[in-house]
Enzyme design. Sequence first.
Site, PDB file in Angstrom:
ATOM      1  CB  CYS A 175      20.985  11.176 -40.173  1.00  0.00           C
ATOM      2  SG  CYS A 175      19.604  10.029 -40.035  1.00  0.00           S
TER       3      CYS A 175
ATOM      4  CG  ASP B 125      24.045   8.932 -33.907  1.00  0.00           C
ATOM      5  OD1 ASP B 125      22.890   8.757 -33.471  1.00  0.00           O
ATOM      6  OD2 ASP B 125      24.643   8.114 -34.614  1.00  0.00           O
TER       7      ASP B 125
ATOM      8  CB  CYS C 104      17.767   9.162 -34.620  1.00  0.00           C
ATOM      9  SG  CYS C 104      17.711   7.619 -33.703  1.00  0.00           S
ATOM     10  NE  ARG C 105      22.090  11.757 -36.462  1.00  0.00           N
ATOM     11  CZ  ARG C 105      23.328  11.555 -36.858  1.00  0.00           C
ATOM     12  NH1 ARG C 105      24.252  12.474 -36.620  1.00  0.00           N
ATOM     13  NH2 ARG C 105      23.667  10.450 -37.491  1.00  0.00           N
ATOM     14  CB  SER C 106      17.517  12.367 -41.683  1.00  0.00           C
ATOM     15  OG  SER C 106      17.419  10.972 -41.769  1.00  0.00           O
TER      16      SER C 106
ATOM     17  CG  ASN D 180      15.879   7.742 -43.212  1.00  0.00           C
ATOM     18  OD1 ASN D 180      15.172   7.203 -44.050  1.00  0.00           O
ATOM     19  ND2 ASN D 180      15.623   8.955 -42.793  1.00  0.00           N
TER      20      ASN D 180
HETATM   21  P1  4NP Z   1      20.504   8.410 -37.091  1.00  0.00           P
HETATM   22  O1  4NP Z   1      20.966   7.565 -35.811  1.00  0.00           O
HETATM   23  O2  4NP Z   1      21.680   8.424 -38.034  1.00  0.00           O
HETATM   24  O3  4NP Z   1      20.208   9.750 -36.540  1.00  0.00           O
HETATM   25  O4  4NP Z   1      19.302   7.693 -37.664  1.00  0.00           O
HETATM   26  C1  4NP Z   1      21.515   6.275 -35.897  1.00  0.00           C
HETATM   27  C2  4NP Z   1      20.693   5.188 -35.993  1.00  0.00           C
HETATM   28  C3  4NP Z   1      21.237   3.917 -36.042  1.00  0.00           C
HETATM   29  C4  4NP Z   1      22.597   3.748 -36.000  1.00  0.00           C
HETATM   30  C5  4NP Z   1      23.425   4.840 -35.924  1.00  0.00           C
HETATM   31  C6  4NP Z   1      22.887   6.104 -35.878  1.00  0.00           C
HETATM   32  N1  4NP Z   1      23.154   2.439 -36.009  1.00  0.00           N
HETATM   33  O5  4NP Z   1      24.366   2.316 -35.897  1.00  0.00           O
HETATM   34  O6  4NP Z   1      22.412   1.459 -36.180  1.00  0.00           O
END
Ligand code: 4NP
Length: 172
Positions: free
Chosen positions: A17, A135, A22-24, A20
């Site tokens: 993702c 997201d 939340c989703r992945s 790294n």
């Molecule tokens: P992820 O979510 O891609 O599912 O881990 C996010 C975590 C942090 C951010 C964006 C998406 N950020 O912009 O910091």
Amino acid sequence: MKRADATSAPVGVLFVCLGNICRSPLAEGVFRHQVRAAGLEDRFLIDSAGTGAWHVGQPPDSRMRQTARTHGIDLDGQQARQFAPEDLERFDHILVMDKDNLHDVLYHDRDGLFGHRVRLLREFDPEPGDFQVPDPYYGGSRGFEEVFAIVSRATHVLLHRLVHEYDLDEVA
Ligand code: 4NP
């Protein structure tokens, strides 16, 4: 069908993702849990990574960990890392959460050798929607529950496709 007996190299599965956190990491934790339940732990190499570097070294987001915990999945012990071009060689299957991730991962496939390994995770979701895992980072807790439902549906199907593709013997 590719036969993966006890002496075969494990099947490499990487979830990707943006951050790294939340989703992945959730996909890694849920898939690991499903693989363990199927008695196939030693047949897989499972990991996750983010295309961005902002959260490298951090544990998964506490809201994601809490949501996972309510479903009996433990994300503790995971640490964010950034996707590296070598991951294209190292992992047989690279499952990305959205189309930005797809673009950013394929950017590293300069010679066009590994594109067939990279897929949107929701291609395996029986209810694929727009084929992207939303997201949840800037949303409320409902977003995390929705992500859990999407990810667990998709990884469940993914595992069964890989069991078939590699002719793996499930215990359960
Ligand atoms: P992820 O979510 O891609 O599912 O881990 C996010 C975590 C942090 C951010 C964006 C998406 N950020 O912009 O910091």
